[in-house]
Design an enzyme around this catalytic site. Sequence first.
Site, short mmCIF file in Angstrom:
data_model
loop_
_atom_site.label_atom_id
_atom_site.label_comp_id
_atom_site.label_asym_id
_atom_site.label_seq_id
_atom_site.Cartn_x
_atom_site.Cartn_y
_atom_site.Cartn_z
CB SER A 99 -0.97 -0.04 1.18
OG SER A 99 -1.98 0.93 1.05
CD GLU A 224 -5.20 -4.64 -3.39
OE1 GLU A 224 -5.36 -3.98 -2.35
OE2 GLU A 224 -4.18 -5.30 -3.63
#
EC number: 3.1.1.8
Length: 337
Positions: A99, A224
């Site tokens: 991330s 996601e």
Amino acid sequence: QPSPVPVGATVMVWIYGGGFMSGTASLDVYDGRYIAATQGVIVASMNYRTGAMGFLSLGNSEAPGNAGLMDQNLALTWIKENVASFGGDQSKVSIFGESAGAASVSYHLLSPMSKNLFQRAIMESASALSPWALLPDAEAHRRGVELAKAVGCSTDSDIEETIECMRGVPALTISENEWVVWGLCQFPFAPVVDGNFIREHPTVSLQTGNLKQTDVMVGFNNDEGVYFLLYGAPGFSKDTQSLITRDQYLEGIKMSVMGINDISVDALSFQYIDWVNFDQPSMYRDAIDNLSGDYNFICPALSFGKAMASFMGRKTYQYKFVHQASNFPWPKWTGVM
């Protein structure tokens, strides 16, 4: 490190995520002992400043932005200079992150200040191209001013005086007022093009090849978008099946893609609806998951990887993670986050 202590082992340096707003290297989920024990590598990590402490940018030398990235750079420098003492080889360093950590990895590929500190890179679920991973200068300045106001520092005087005032504010007060701007998959403070660590927009560097051209791996998870949708999208909750309505779906699009107009909302809605399984109760939920994941994580990762793959003589790998662990703590419908 493995036992017995190796000589000349590969080094893997972990950079944690957290939207540039939170995180720590000491979480159990980041325990590097398992990789070290099974793969015979040295695993290192670091803490770095996040939020306003790490990414406040007011456009001057006192608050230029990117302090958190400079923390990472300093750690990489230390590792290169000292890892041989721990059995590692400074010429075999791979940096990897998830991330915001993946976006950080891509910034080290882009920055001339970091390019000689490692050899390879792995980006898990994001890159510098993610819409939340870079703030325009004017927007970063506006958010810094809003934070100053929120903690009681005047912004009517010289900016240096404002910064001096903020230095006297307790850290807890700063952190409690950081969320002056909020949007789904948006974070108040993030990297900026500061002319020092980040010298040009990432898209320019990727187009011109002005970055570290090396072997990279990029990847993403199957679902996601879900994690962020659970923290604010209409109709989403971990305590329900989150079987949202069409209106909630359209509102979720507006929250996921900030500043989007109605025509674009309609276009995205049409694109992501599963017309084959239109009658499925989960259809709108799954559609906004795919849209949010593509926009914020998957497409930025793939675009960065595609650009890296265009450089001659280097290898680019891609993966997609689809396995849901048996001890996964979230509801089964959330998929693979």
